[in-house]
Every structure is written in C-alpha cells, then in structure tokens.
Scaffold this motif. Structure first.
Motif, PDB file in Angstrom:
ATOM      1  N   GLU A 143       0.684  -0.723   0.081  1.00 33.22           N
ATOM      2  CA  GLU A 143       0.022   0.290   0.244  1.00 33.22           C
ATOM      3  C   GLU A 143       0.751   1.021   0.097  1.00 33.22           C
ATOM      4  O   GLU A 143       2.227   1.696   0.343  1.00 33.22           O
ATOM      5  CB  GLU A 143      -1.127  -0.006   1.642  1.00 33.22           C
ATOM      6  N   LYS A 144       0.072   2.295  -0.621  1.00 31.66           N
ATOM      7  CA  LYS A 144       1.073   3.217  -0.854  1.00 31.66           C
ATOM      8  C   LYS A 144       0.755   4.163  -0.613  1.00 31.66           C
ATOM      9  O   LYS A 144      -0.138   5.512  -1.223  1.00 31.66           O
ATOM     10  CB  LYS A 144       1.926   3.907  -2.445  1.00 31.66           C
ATOM     11  N   PRO A 145       0.280   4.567   0.570  1.00 29.06           N
ATOM     12  CA  PRO A 145      -0.938   5.757   1.461  1.00 29.06           C
ATOM     13  C   PRO A 145       0.058   6.977   0.977  1.00 29.06           C
ATOM     14  O   PRO A 145      -1.123   8.313   1.192  1.00 29.06           O
ATOM     15  CB  PRO A 145      -1.392   6.073   2.727  1.00 29.06           C
ATOM     16  N   THR A 194      -6.902  13.975  -4.072  1.00 27.21           N
ATOM     17  CA  THR A 194      -7.507  13.222  -2.634  1.00 27.21           C
ATOM     18  C   THR A 194      -8.757  13.302  -2.679  1.00 27.21           C
ATOM     19  O   THR A 194      -9.581  12.282  -1.873  1.00 27.21           O
ATOM     20  CB  THR A 194      -7.843  14.814  -2.111  1.00 27.21           C
ATOM     21  N   LYS A 195      -9.537  13.205  -3.977  1.00 22.17           N
ATOM     22  CA  LYS A 195     -11.027  12.830  -3.752  1.00 22.17           C
ATOM     23  C   LYS A 195     -11.646  14.047  -3.059  1.00 22.17           C
ATOM     24  O   LYS A 195     -13.064  13.681  -2.764  1.00 22.17           O
ATOM     25  CB  LYS A 195     -11.391  11.772  -3.814  1.00 22.17           C
ATOM     26  N   MET A 196     -11.171  14.829  -2.181  1.00 22.31           N
ATOM     27  CA  MET A 196     -11.495  15.767  -0.941  1.00 22.31           C
ATOM     28  C   MET A 196     -11.863  14.959  -0.272  1.00 22.31           C
ATOM     29  O   MET A 196     -12.147  15.405   0.868  1.00 22.31           O
ATOM     30  CB  MET A 196     -12.790  16.461  -1.547  1.00 22.31           C
ATOM     31  N   ALA A 197     -11.500  13.919   0.144  1.00 19.49           N
ATOM     32  CA  ALA A 197     -11.681  13.106   1.199  1.00 19.49           C
ATOM     33  C   ALA A 197     -10.513  13.142   2.105  1.00 19.49           C
ATOM     34  O   ALA A 197     -10.307  12.600   3.480  1.00 19.49           O
ATOM     35  CB  ALA A 197     -11.679  11.095   0.789  1.00 19.49           C
ATOM     36  N   ARG A 198      -8.834  13.550   2.110  1.00 16.67           N
ATOM     37  CA  ARG A 198      -7.848  13.513   2.788  1.00 16.67           C
ATOM     38  C   ARG A 198      -7.135  14.409   2.269  1.00 16.67           C
ATOM     39  O   ARG A 198      -7.245  15.310   1.377  1.00 16.67           O
ATOM     40  CB  ARG A 198      -7.360  12.563   2.311  1.00 16.67           C
ATOM     41  N   LYS A 199      -6.217  14.448   3.037  1.00 19.55           N
ATOM     42  CA  LYS A 199      -5.001  15.822   2.811  1.00 19.55           C
ATOM     43  C   LYS A 199      -4.060  15.494   1.775  1.00 19.55           C
ATOM     44  O   LYS A 199      -4.154  14.529   1.657  1.00 19.55           O
ATOM     45  CB  LYS A 199      -4.250  16.100   4.486  1.00 19.55           C
ATOM     46  N   HIS A 200      -3.880  16.707   1.241  1.00 13.04           N
ATOM     47  CA  HIS A 200      -2.939  17.038   0.342  1.00 13.04           C
ATOM     48  C   HIS A 200      -1.910  15.715   0.664  1.00 13.04           C
ATOM     49  O   HIS A 200      -1.237  16.480   1.595  1.00 13.04           O
ATOM     50  CB  HIS A 200      -2.541  17.667  -0.553  1.00 13.04           C
ATOM     51  N   ASN A 201      -1.168  14.525   0.041  1.00 11.91           N
ATOM     52  CA  ASN A 201       0.083  14.418  -0.253  1.00 11.91           C
ATOM     53  C   ASN A 201       1.072  15.065  -1.181  1.00 11.91           C
ATOM     54  O   ASN A 201       0.265  15.277  -1.970  1.00 11.91           O
ATOM     55  CB  ASN A 201       0.301  12.684  -0.565  1.00 11.91           C
TER      56      ASN A 201
END
Lengths: 353, 223
Positions: free
Chosen positions: A191-193, A199-206
């Motif tokens: 997995e590479k979180p 982001t699909k507006m669902a998480r913080k920017h990587n």
C-alpha cells in the motif's frame, strides 16, 4: 518445453521488472545495457505499459521521479556515464523518499571510458553519486538468474523502505546468456498511502518534495531517514559463502569477479590451499558482520575487483583491519582471469604462512 | 546436400547465429571448401565471431570483422574487405548477420550482389527458449522484420533451441513441433537442428543434427 528460458542478463532484468508489476520504463540507450530498453520497447506496448525513450538520462530519471510519486512501480536503466547524469535525480528521489529501481550495467571509466565490463562505479553506488546524506540499496547479481531475482527483490525492498534500489551489474552480466526461471511467486505488493493519487476531497494533500524551508525540520527528516537506514543495515544484508567452513584465506568479490574467483578457489583447493569466498549480494548494506567474524578465523583477505580497488575499503572497515586485505584487480574494462586470482592466492598464502 | 557459395545466418539476437556460423565454416572446410567467415554484427558489443578468431585461423579460415570488434569503440562500422566476399566467387562465404532487424540492415548493401549471383542460402536461426521467440508466430514476426530490413528472403530454418548448459535432448525434441509449425507458416524447410556435441550423443537417431563446439568463455561456469 522446459520451464526455463535462455536470456541475456539485460533481458532478465526487463522481464523480471514486468513480472514485478512494473509498467513504466524511461531510459536512454547506452551500451552495454541497451537490450533492457530494446526489450521494454517490444514488451510494454503489448501489456498496456509505457516505454519512453527520453531525450536524455536527466529527463528519464525525472520521469521516474514523477511516476514513483504517483505510487507506481517504475524502472530506469543506464551504464556508467548515464548514471552520473541521473545522479542529481537520485538525490532528489532520496530527499523525497521515493521508491524505484535503477539499473547500472557498468562499463569502464572514468569519463566516457569504454563499453567493456567494469565495477568501478562501486563508490558512486554505495557512497552516493548525488549530493546530500542518503543511501540506496545496492544489489550485485552474479548470474543471469540473479539479474531476474534481484530485480524482483529490488522492487520489494524499494517499496518496503521507500527508497531507490540500484542493481549494480557489469557489462558481462548484462550481455551473457544463461538459463533463467522467472518466479512470479516472489512478487510482493505494498500500500502507498503517501502517493500523489488525488485527494478526492477525502484526505489531506500528499506532497512529494525534497525542499525543506526550515533547517530544524530538514534535520529531523535526515535523522528519521538514517533510523530507517540503520534498520536496513541490521536486517537486509545478503551474501553468499563458498567453501568458507575451513577457510584460512578469504576472497571477497561480487558479480563477475566472484564467478572468476570461484574457479580460482577450486584450483587453489586442489593445491591444498584452504581458501573460500564471501560474495556480497547487497553492497549497501555491506555484509559487515560476516566479514568481521571471518577476520577472527582467516589469516588474510583478497578483494577481487574490476576497478582500481573500491570495495576493498569496505572490506578493511568491516574487518576492522584485524587482518591484511590485499587487492587483486583489473581495470578499464578488463576482467581478472582465474589464473591471476590463483597466483594472488598463492602469493598471499606463501607470504603469510 | 551441396552447400551454396554464400551462407547467411540471421535471427533474433542471442539465437546462436555466431556459434552456428563458426561451426558451419568448419563443416565447409572439412568438406574441402575454401571458406571465409565474416562478422557483420553491428549490434553486439561482446561475444562475437572475433572471439573465435584463433580457432578459425588455426583451421585456415580467414575472418573478416570490424576493426572495432571487442574494443571500446561503439561504432556500427563494417570493414571494406567485406566486398571481397561477394566479388570473389571462387571462395565460400559464411556471413554472421547481427541481431534483429537493426543488425540485418547492414547486410542490405551487399544484397544486390548476392541476389545477382543467386548461389546463396539464408538461414533463419531460431531458439524457442528465447523470451521474444517462444512461439512460431513470434518467430515469424522477427523473421519478417529482418527480411524487411535487409530486403532479402530467408530460404531455410535452423532450429537452435537450447537453454544453455542445462539443455537436454528432451528439451530440444520438445521444440520440434513448434519448428514444424514455423516451417508451415513460413513455407521454409527446416535444414538442420544444431546442438552441442554432448547433446548430440543423445540424439543419434534424429536426422539433420549438426553437433557444435561452442565458443569458450572462461567465466562460463556456475558453481
């Protein structure tokens, strides 16, 4: 038909990368690694992958940076001068903690040097050709089978530790043909979180970046990275021992030099000289412990290299200078012969007994 | 079968052209023919006909190869002496063509002379254990690429299927079906099967086997 195929070392790397799930190759042709690019050019379009001949090595490594940041398995390959060009990118990838596999099929140097086989990029690979505090995992295959196996393992280690793995081969390893069995069951995925996948507006920017504006934070990043390196040094060192059980003299050699040395060892044993081989498979992490232990039993070490003597410094460090370490080498694209290595074994055994 | 004056060996790189060309030249010499070998390989940096120069020379077989073969000069250059092969029709000529279509391109300039003389055989060398030619269909693809590059058609097939030192007679026999298929698809006859002298011992009842002595490589060991 048999389960094995007959492959050039360069082809084995390319097919193993595909087997490991890599669908992105960026590179620029250079002898003696061109078959990797040629093979990828044929295979990638047939399996929905990307083969791209970049305008330069610098462009290719930055494409690798981009694809690695997006979380995909990616490989590039070159030969000595081309790796120098990629070195800036390798440093940036280390600074951004990006996993990728980079292949160096070495020719003689320095400068434009030549296309015949060499191991004189050992320092560049293990001490960092680029700038800054960083390491790459460096794998040194000694057969076409290992060219395949270590490529698959290289992707695994790269993803596991979020860093670049370098396959450090030489021209003969790239060009020689041997039977190969491709082992798909060795492939692991991760997995590479952290990857930049939207982001699909669902998480913080990587954010994939190697620039740090705050020195205190950059120091912490370096500390954390070296904690990871320490763990790798403790757990990931790999080596092969050959006739070491009763060895009084120990050859240290990797890649083609190890193949030549084995011939010399068999010949020396026939003359009653108890000599063995420790073959580092990982050049970083260097198999320090086994060499340090061997220094308590053996009378002397011979570092056999296709260079002016580079790994010999790591052998001296690993053995804590407990025993003499001598060099047996050829350079500039020449390969030591078994006779040359045998003569060095006899010289060392005669001089120290 | 009476050999043609010019024998050309081409195929996927690593199919075994060089070893076969050298052994075929020895065969012609044994038949009492005066023969010259030419290395037209402009692709491979190592492992070339040049490696057999000493053995060929000892057998009285001249070798024409690039002045840059096995050196650091990575130039796709051909020696001018190559023209003597097509112009001097009193000698047999064995031509080792470089890998793939890119290698075969170099042959193109000699093709008009070879076609005009019309006393040649062009062998397609195939090893079904090589990754990009594991089937007759894939081999056909390579065959067509080479023909398009050099503007010359193959006349026969040589089955050189092997997996290096691990090869057994059984491995070779297992490729006969695919070779026959390639023969049907291409309309070309299978001229011979090439194996090492050791494997040939186990294939005595099989027709058209050419046992070969391979180029020696001092690191070619697997302990």
């Amino acid at each position: 038909m048999a389960d094995k195929v007959l492959m050039k070392g360069n082809e084995a790397i390319a097919e193993a990368a595909i087997l490991a799930g890599c669908r992105h190759y960026f590179g620029y042709p250079i002898t003696p690694q061109t078959e990797i690019a040629a093979y990828m050019a044929k295979r990638m379009p047939k399996i929905g992958g990307t083969f791209l001949q970049a305008e330069s090595e610098v462009a290719a490594i930055n494409m690798v940076y981009g694809v690695a940041g997006a979380g995909y398995r990616v490989i590039t390959s070159s030969s000595s001068p081309g790796i120098s060009l990629k070195s800036e990118g390798l440093s940036y990838m280390a600074g951004s903690d990006l996993p990728a596999v980079v292949v160096n099929v070495q020719g003689g140097g320095p400068g434009l040097g030549g296309i015949q086989p060499s191991q004189s990029d050992y320092f560049q690979a293990t001490k960092g050709g680029g700038h800054g505090d960083y390491k790459m995992i460096v794998l040194a295959p000694a057969s076409v089978q290992e060219m395949a196996d270590l490529t698959i393992e290289g992707f695994d280690l790269a993803d596991k530790y979020r860093m670049t793995t370098m396959i450090l081969a030489d021209g003969t390893m790239g060009q020689m043909m041997e039977p190969v069995e491709l082992k798909a069951d060795a492939v692991k995925t991760y997995e590479k979180p952290w990857a930049v996948t939207g982001t699909k507006m669902a998480r913080k920017h990587n954010i994939i970046n190697s620039l740090s504006l705050v020195p205190e934070e950059l120091e912490q990043l370096n500390f954390a990275r070296y904690e990871r390196y320490k763990q790798i040094e403790e757990t990931e060192a790999r080596w092969e021992e050959f006739m070491m059980e009763d060895a009084e003299y120990c050859i240290v050699a990797f890649g083609i030099a190890a193949r030549v040395s084995k011939n010399a060892i068999v010949a020396a044993r026939a003359k009653g000289i108890k000599v063995g081989l420790i073959r580092p498979i990982t050049l970083w992490p260097f198999p320090k412990k086994v060499l340090c232990d061997a220094a308590d039993k053996c009378k002397a070490f011979i570092s056999v290299e296709l260079s002016m003597g580079q790994m010999i410094e790591d052998v001296e460090l690993a053995t804590r200078c407990k025993k003499p370490v001598v060099l047996c080498n050829r350079a500039g694209g020449m390969i030591p012969t078994p006779e040359q290595v045998l003569a060095k074994i006899e010289e060392v055994a005669g001089g120290i007994n | 079968m009476e050999p043609k004056r010019v024998s050309l060996f081409a195929g996927h790189y690593g199919s075994g052209k060089t070893n076969i060309a050298v052994n075929y030249a020895f065969l012609l010499k044994k038949m009492g023919k005066e023969v010259t070998v030419a290395d037209l390989d402009i692709v491979n940096p190592y492992f070339r006909t040049k490696d057999s120069e000493k053995e060929l020379s000892e057998a009285g077989i001249p070798l024409i190869s690039s002045a840059f073969a096995n050196s650091n000069v990575d130039l796709p250059a051909l020696p001018q002496e190559l023209y003597s092969l097509v112009e001097r029709q009193d000698r047999y000529a064995v031509l080792d063509i470089g890998g793939d279509d890119r290698g075969a391109l170099a042959l193109g300039r000699y093709v008009p002379f070879i076609l005009e003389e019309n006393n040649y055989e062009m062998f397609f060398v195939v090893n079904f254990y090589r990754p990009l030619t594991t089937t007759a269909e894939e081999a056909m693809e390579v065959m067509h690429e080479i023909e398009d590059a050099c503007k010359m058609r193959f006349t026969a097939i040589i089955n050189n299927s092997n997996i290096g030192n691990d090869t057994t007679a059984r491995d070779v026999l297992a490729t006969f079906e695919e070779t026959e298929k390639l023969s049907r698809l291409s309309g070309l006859p299978v001229r011979m099967t090439t194996v090492t002298a050791q494997v040939a011992e186990d294939m005595k009842d099989v027709e058209n086997i050419l046992p070969m002595v391979l180029q020696e490589k001092y690191f070619d060991i697997n302990i």
